[in-house]
Design a protein around this motif. Sequence first.
Motif, PDB file in Angstrom:
ATOM      1  N   GLU A  57       0.846  -1.215   0.000  1.00 55.69           N
ATOM      2  CA  GLU A  57       0.000   0.000   0.000  1.00 55.69           C
ATOM      3  C   GLU A  57       0.874   1.256   0.000  1.00 55.69           C
ATOM      4  O   GLU A  57       0.606   2.225  -0.715  1.00 55.69           O
ATOM      5  N   THR A  58       1.926   1.230   0.830  1.00 57.99           N
ATOM      6  CA  THR A  58       2.832   2.385   0.890  1.00 57.99           C
ATOM      7  C   THR A  58       3.486   2.617  -0.482  1.00 57.99           C
ATOM      8  O   THR A  58       3.521   3.741  -0.995  1.00 57.99           O
ATOM      9  N   THR A  59       3.991   1.530  -1.054  1.00 60.95           N
ATOM     10  CA  THR A  59       4.718   1.645  -2.322  1.00 60.95           C
ATOM     11  C   THR A  59       3.780   2.077  -3.456  1.00 60.95           C
ATOM     12  O   THR A  59       4.149   2.923  -4.280  1.00 60.95           O
ATOM     13  N   ASN A  60       2.585   1.519  -3.455  1.00 57.58           N
ATOM     14  CA  ASN A  60       1.620   1.914  -4.507  1.00 57.58           C
ATOM     15  C   ASN A  60       1.291   3.399  -4.413  1.00 57.58           C
ATOM     16  O   ASN A  60       1.180   4.086  -5.429  1.00 57.58           O
ATOM     17  N   PHE A  61       1.156   3.890  -3.185  1.00 55.04           N
ATOM     18  CA  PHE A  61       0.876   5.321  -3.007  1.00 55.04           C
ATOM     19  C   PHE A  61       2.028   6.150  -3.593  1.00 55.04           C
ATOM     20  O   PHE A  61       1.813   7.102  -4.344  1.00 55.04           O
ATOM     21  N   ILE A  62       3.256   5.767  -3.239  1.00 57.53           N
ATOM     22  CA  ILE A  62       4.425   6.554  -3.676  1.00 57.53           C
ATOM     23  C   ILE A  62       4.587   6.488  -5.194  1.00 57.53           C
ATOM     24  O   ILE A  62       4.773   7.526  -5.849  1.00 57.53           O
ATOM     25  N   THR A  63       4.479   5.293  -5.760  1.00 62.60           N
ATOM     26  CA  THR A  63       4.668   5.190  -7.221  1.00 62.60           C
ATOM     27  C   THR A  63       3.506   5.854  -7.965  1.00 62.60           C
ATOM     28  O   THR A  63       3.656   6.238  -9.116  1.00 62.60           O
ATOM     29  N   GLY A  64       2.392   6.045  -7.276  1.00 64.44           N
ATOM     30  CA  GLY A  64       1.256   6.768  -7.878  1.00 64.44           C
ATOM     31  C   GLY A  64       1.530   8.253  -8.043  1.00 64.44           C
ATOM     32  O   GLY A  64       0.951   8.901  -8.924  1.00 64.44           O
ATOM     33  N   VAL A  65       2.413   8.798  -7.192  1.00 63.47           N
ATOM     34  CA  VAL A  65       2.710  10.237  -7.311  1.00 63.47           C
ATOM     35  C   VAL A  65       4.109  10.516  -7.869  1.00 63.47           C
ATOM     36  O   VAL A  65       4.431  11.632  -8.257  1.00 63.47           O
ATOM     37  N   TYR A  66       4.954   9.476  -7.894  1.00 65.06           N
ATOM     38  CA  TYR A  66       6.310   9.635  -8.438  1.00 65.06           C
ATOM     39  C   TYR A  66       6.716   8.312  -9.061  1.00 65.06           C
ATOM     40  O   TYR A  66       6.809   7.299  -8.360  1.00 65.06           O
ATOM     41  N   SER A  77       1.645  12.138   4.906  1.00 60.61           N
ATOM     42  CA  SER A  77       0.683  11.817   3.848  1.00 60.61           C
ATOM     43  C   SER A  77       0.863  10.396   3.308  1.00 60.61           C
ATOM     44  O   SER A  77       0.088   9.951   2.470  1.00 60.61           O
ATOM     45  N   ILE A  78       1.894   9.694   3.764  1.00 62.76           N
ATOM     46  CA  ILE A  78       2.187   8.365   3.210  1.00 62.76           C
ATOM     47  C   ILE A  78       1.548   7.283   4.087  1.00 62.76           C
ATOM     48  O   ILE A  78       1.813   7.228   5.291  1.00 62.76           O
ATOM     49  N   PRO A  79       0.714   6.418   3.513  1.00 65.59           N
ATOM     50  CA  PRO A  79       0.074   5.373   4.316  1.00 65.59           C
ATOM     51  C   PRO A  79       1.106   4.496   5.030  1.00 65.59           C
ATOM     52  O   PRO A  79       2.108   4.113   4.434  1.00 65.59           O
ATOM     53  N   HIS A  80       0.870   4.249   6.311  1.00 62.51           N
ATOM     54  CA  HIS A  80       1.673   3.362   7.183  1.00 62.51           C
ATOM     55  C   HIS A  80       3.049   3.920   7.530  1.00 62.51           C
ATOM     56  O   HIS A  80       3.856   3.227   8.157  1.00 62.51           O
ATOM     57  N   PHE A  81       3.351   5.148   7.148  1.00 65.06           N
ATOM     58  CA  PHE A  81       4.656   5.729   7.478  1.00 65.06           C
ATOM     59  C   PHE A  81       4.591   6.365   8.862  1.00 65.06           C
ATOM     60  O   PHE A  81       3.648   7.074   9.171  1.00 65.06           O
ATOM     61  N   PRO A  82       5.613   6.138   9.711  1.00 64.74           N
ATOM     62  CA  PRO A  82       5.644   6.873  10.987  1.00 64.74           C
ATOM     63  C   PRO A  82       5.941   8.367  10.751  1.00 64.74           C
ATOM     64  O   PRO A  82       6.256   8.759   9.636  1.00 64.74           O
ATOM     65  N   VAL A  83       5.850   9.174  11.796  1.00 67.52           N
ATOM     66  CA  VAL A  83       6.074  10.627  11.673  1.00 67.52           C
ATOM     67  C   VAL A  83       7.152  11.039  12.672  1.00 67.52           C
ATOM     68  O   VAL A  83       7.149  10.568  13.808  1.00 67.52           O
ATOM     69  N   THR A  84       8.118  11.898  12.256  1.00 70.48           N
ATOM     70  CA  THR A  84       9.233  12.258  13.164  1.00 70.48           C
ATOM     71  C   THR A  84       8.841  13.319  14.189  1.00 70.48           C
ATOM     72  O   THR A  84       7.965  14.133  13.948  1.00 70.48           O
ATOM     73  N   THR A  85       9.560  13.320  15.314  1.00 68.65           N
ATOM     74  CA  THR A  85       9.275  14.305  16.357  1.00 68.65           C
ATOM     75  C   THR A  85      10.515  15.076  16.784  1.00 68.65           C
ATOM     76  O   THR A  85      10.408  16.095  17.437  1.00 68.65           O
ATOM     77  N   VAL A  86      11.730  14.583  16.425  1.00 68.44           N
ATOM     78  CA  VAL A  86      12.932  15.152  17.038  1.00 68.44           C
ATOM     79  C   VAL A  86      13.383  16.443  16.336  1.00 68.44           C
ATOM     80  O   VAL A  86      13.204  16.596  15.127  1.00 68.44           O
ATOM     81  N   GLU A  87      13.928  17.360  17.109  1.00 65.87           N
ATOM     82  CA  GLU A  87      14.408  18.644  16.604  1.00 65.87           C
ATOM     83  C   GLU A  87      15.544  18.428  15.592  1.00 65.87           C
ATOM     84  O   GLU A  87      16.404  17.578  15.812  1.00 65.87           O
ATOM     85  N   GLY A  88      15.556  19.168  14.499  1.00 66.00           N
ATOM     86  CA  GLY A  88      16.608  18.988  13.501  1.00 66.00           C
ATOM     87  C   GLY A  88      16.198  18.033  12.386  1.00 66.00           C
ATOM     88  O   GLY A  88      16.952  17.802  11.463  1.00 66.00           O
ATOM     89  N   HIS A  89      14.996  17.472  12.475  1.00 68.83           N
ATOM     90  CA  HIS A  89      14.494  16.571  11.433  1.00 68.83           C
ATOM     91  C   HIS A  89      13.215  17.166  10.841  1.00 68.83           C
ATOM     92  O   HIS A  89      12.391  17.685  11.562  1.00 68.83           O
ATOM     93  N   THR A  90      13.076  17.009   9.517  1.00 66.95           N
ATOM     94  CA  THR A  90      11.919  17.650   8.899  1.00 66.95           C
ATOM     95  C   THR A  90      10.784  16.701   8.528  1.00 66.95           C
ATOM     96  O   THR A  90       9.637  17.070   8.517  1.00 66.95           O
ATOM     97  N   GLY A  91      11.110  15.487   8.158  1.00 66.41           N
ATOM     98  CA  GLY A  91      10.042  14.525   7.952  1.00 66.41           C
ATOM     99  C   GLY A  91       9.425  14.466   6.567  1.00 66.41           C
ATOM    100  O   GLY A  91       8.233  14.677   6.403  1.00 66.41           O
ATOM    101  N   LYS A  92      10.254  14.217   5.557  1.00 65.09           N
ATOM    102  CA  LYS A  92       9.694  13.986   4.223  1.00 65.09           C
ATOM    103  C   LYS A  92      10.631  13.111   3.385  1.00 65.09           C
ATOM    104  O   LYS A  92      11.832  13.055   3.645  1.00 65.09           O
ATOM    105  N   LEU A  93      10.038  12.457   2.401  1.00 64.98           N
ATOM    106  CA  LEU A  93      10.833  11.737   1.414  1.00 64.98           C
ATOM    107  C   LEU A  93      11.077  12.699   0.263  1.00 64.98           C
ATOM    108  O   LEU A  93      10.146  13.351  -0.218  1.00 64.98           O
ATOM    109  N   ILE A  94      12.330  12.796  -0.149  1.00 65.96           N
ATOM    110  CA  ILE A  94      12.681  13.671  -1.266  1.00 65.96           C
ATOM    111  C   ILE A  94      13.206  12.809  -2.403  1.00 65.96           C
ATOM    112  O   ILE A  94      14.163  12.051  -2.220  1.00 65.96           O
ATOM    113  N   PHE A  95      12.566  12.920  -3.548  1.00 65.76           N
ATOM    114  CA  PHE A  95      12.983  12.169  -4.732  1.00 65.76           C
ATOM    115  C   PHE A  95      13.640  13.129  -5.714  1.00 65.76           C
ATOM    116  O   PHE A  95      13.161  14.258  -5.896  1.00 65.76           O
TER     117      PHE A  95
END
Length: 274
Positions: A11-20, A51-69
């Motif tokens: 499900e995660t991979t299908n979502f990602i390949t659907g937008v990239y 926005s990515i199904p089943h992906f955790p979300v970051t909380t720590v300072e200095g981290h932004t929380g996204k996949l960049i392609f």
Amino acid sequence: MASAIRHQLEETTNFITGVYNSKPEAGIILGSGLGNLVNEITIEKEISYGSIPHFPVTTVEGHTGKLIFGELSGKKVVVMAGRFHYYEGYKAQHVSYPVRVMKMLGVKTLLISNAAGAVNPAFKVGDLMIINDHISFFIKNPLIGTNEDFMGPRFPDMSEPYCKRLIAEAKKIGEKHGYDLKEGVYTGVTGPTFETRAEYKLIKAIGGDAVGMSTVQEVITAVHAGLKVFAISVITDLGIREENNIITHEEVLAAAKDAEPKLTGLFKDIVSVI
Ligand code: HPA
């Protein structure tokens, strides 16, 4: 029947390949305060973790929380800007979930950076240490539980988790740039406490050169999945040290920021030879 994890990964991979829909060759995970490499990337798509199904979300300072392609040194890459740490409360499988997603997306090589404390007395703050092996006994192994046979074997070999060829390439690149690269064993710990004096001594005694709160779970998952791994630590503090020298997260981030340009130069060149 496919396992629940396999179903989630699909499900995660299908979502990602659907937008990239390009296939990244390399995955890159950047450590605390070490995110500037993304400025070197010709960005094609950014997807926030939330926005990515089943992906955790970051909380720590200095981290932004996204996949960049995008493209780096002529290669398609996917960068995790912000990673998941066990000390944030994620399960070990969640920490390494994105590595499995990378594998599903077609990634063959994983590059990792982190901030670490040194216990090798020859190291100083700001040094870069190529990780040539690790000690995982203080962390929770992410492969505990039902084996995902479609990813890899039940009992994965760990005799060479870090790709020898890429280590040799990194040394050549380091020489070319005039960087004094160190090399050594990274010891994974859970954190969030920094180590006591006795703990730093123990880590040195068992063969560690540096210690940190990330990376090992990701590497184990990557090796299980058959990815080649290259990882490097920025030494942000010294564990074997004088009295009254306390370590703070701010100090770690400041040291990481100073060493960052060297790391960015190295990663850029390594991507071109993966
Ligand atoms: N110990 C554990 N993790 C770390 C350290 C340390 O000294 N420095 C940066 N991350």
